[in-house]
Enzyme design. Structure first.
Site, mmCIF file in Angstrom:
data_model
loop_
_atom_site.group_PDB
_atom_site.id
_atom_site.type_symbol
_atom_site.label_atom_id
_atom_site.label_comp_id
_atom_site.label_asym_id
_atom_site.label_seq_id
_atom_site.Cartn_x
_atom_site.Cartn_y
_atom_site.Cartn_z
ATOM 1 N N GLY A 1 -10.967 0.272 -7.524
ATOM 2 C CA GLY A 1 -11.109 -0.220 -6.159
ATOM 3 C C GLY A 1 -12.114 0.612 -5.397
ATOM 4 N N SER B 1 -15.301 0.138 -4.512
ATOM 5 C CA SER B 1 -16.462 -0.453 -3.854
ATOM 6 C C SER B 1 -16.375 -0.459 -2.334
ATOM 7 C CB SER B 1 -16.679 -1.885 -4.358
ATOM 8 O OG SER B 1 -15.599 -2.713 -3.978
ATOM 9 N N ARG B 2 -15.179 -0.182 -1.780
ATOM 10 C CA ARG B 2 -15.049 -0.230 -0.326
ATOM 11 C C ARG B 2 -13.828 0.566 0.115
ATOM 12 N NH1 ARG B 2 -11.632 -4.887 1.443
ATOM 13 N NH2 ARG B 2 -10.659 -5.772 -0.416
ATOM 14 N N VAL C 1 -8.111 -4.699 -13.348
ATOM 15 C CA VAL C 1 -7.215 -3.652 -13.828
ATOM 16 C C VAL C 1 -5.878 -4.196 -14.305
ATOM 17 C CG1 VAL C 1 -8.293 -1.830 -12.438
ATOM 18 C CG2 VAL C 1 -6.329 -3.107 -11.512
ATOM 19 N N ASN D 1 -6.666 3.399 -7.178
ATOM 20 C CA ASN D 1 -6.699 2.933 -5.799
ATOM 21 C C ASN D 1 -6.697 1.410 -5.690
ATOM 22 O OD1 ASN D 1 -7.453 3.118 -2.794
ATOM 23 N ND2 ASN D 1 -9.209 2.029 -3.663
ATOM 24 N N SER E 1 1.723 4.105 -0.875
ATOM 25 C CA SER E 1 1.726 3.727 0.544
ATOM 26 C C SER E 1 3.054 4.144 1.163
ATOM 27 C CB SER E 1 1.559 2.208 0.687
ATOM 28 O OG SER E 1 1.802 1.781 2.020
ATOM 29 N N TYR F 1 4.385 -5.947 -1.950
ATOM 30 C CA TYR F 1 3.531 -4.769 -1.798
ATOM 31 C C TYR F 1 4.371 -3.491 -1.802
ATOM 32 C CZ TYR F 1 -0.099 -1.742 0.217
ATOM 33 O OH TYR F 1 -1.004 -0.735 0.443
ATOM 34 N N ALA G 1 7.343 -3.041 -3.062
ATOM 35 C CA ALA G 1 7.912 -2.834 -4.394
ATOM 36 C C ALA G 1 6.876 -2.230 -5.338
ATOM 37 C CB ALA G 1 8.442 -4.157 -4.958
ATOM 38 N N ILE H 1 -4.296 3.000 7.765
ATOM 39 C CA ILE H 1 -5.657 3.488 7.630
ATOM 40 C C ILE H 1 -6.610 2.358 8.001
ATOM 41 C CG2 ILE H 1 -7.356 4.531 6.090
ATOM 42 C CD1 ILE H 1 -4.884 6.280 6.512
#
Length: 242
Positions: free
Chosen positions: A11, A13-14, A64, A90, A142, A155, A157, A188
């Site tokens: 992850g 690229s941004r 992934v 990430n 998170s 998310y 879980a 964030i």
């Protein structure tokens, strides 16, 4: 500080992944940027790593969640860089919705990318780390995986699962000189959290503001170098999950 080390950032690229890739590059690490879709953005991150910090950097398109594809990509990274020393998991997606109305495919997609994707990457990088007798895995979980969050059961879980994965990997691979830690960001400011701008939980952040991707990158830099820290979950959340 990380010269002659190679870091794989999924992850990358941004957002948080980009910030981590650039931070580790600034410390001298060569960077393999794993991305899912935006080739231009991933190539731009790789180019910035090379031009600003003089390190070797290359982008790799990879789902992934696909075990075989991850295996192929890790083999290519080994061919290109010789080995790898740091893995930052990430890559993550959201498919928010209330439990009573959540589609099965939305639950599965989030678990497959966020949790199984991390397993796939660790599984295929473990051999490189074991041969090196060193390695550092950093899983981006998170505070949702610690606190839970309404409308994000999939998310939360996946992120709670990452915490369990982190601790198990840390115990299993410690005798091989491999460390595994997690970072638990709070709110964030990234593209992914734009929809959370009006979330009432923001008012409960003790530090009174959203975090920056660079705040998480600083934590990743610490864990990449902290040779006596493993199995830890480091919150970067302004205090919301205290």
């Amino acid at each position: 500080m990380l010269k002659e080390k190679t870091a794989i950032v999924t992850g990358g690229s941004r957002g948080i992944g980009k910030a981590i890739a650039l931070k580790l590059a600034s410390m001298g690490a060569d960077i393999a940027v794993i991305y899912a879709g935006n080739t231009d953005a991933a190539e731009a991150v790789s180019r910035q790593c090379r031009e600003e910090y003089g390190v070797n950097a290359k982008a790799y398109r990879c789902d992934v969640a696909d075990y075989a594809t991850v295996k192929e990509n890790v083999a290519q990274i080994k061919a290109d860089f010789g080995t790898a020393h740091i893995l930052v998991n990430n890559a993550g997606i959201t498919r928010d919705g209330l439990l009573a109305m959540m589609k099965e495919e939305d639950y599965d997609a989030v678990l497959d990318t966020n949790l199984k994707g991390a397993f796939n990457m660790i599984r295929h990088c473990a051999g490189l780390f074991i041969r090196n007798r060193e390695g550092c895995v950093i899983n981006i979980t998170s505070v949702a995986g610690i606190m839970g969050n309404a409308g994000q059961c999939n998310y939360a879980a996946s992120k709670a699962g990452l915490i369990g994965l982190t601790k198990s990997v840390a115990r299993e691979l410690a005798p091989k000189g491999i460390r595994c830690n997690a970072i638990a960001p709070g709110f964030i400011a990234t593209d992914m959290t734009e929809s959370q701008a009006e979330n009432p939980l923001l008012e409960k952040i003790p530090l009174g503001r959203m975090g920056k991707a660079e705040d998480v990158a600083d934590a990743a830099a610490f864990l990449a170098c902290a040779e006596y820290v493993t199995g830890e979950v480091l919150r970067v959340d302004g205090g919301i999950a205290m």
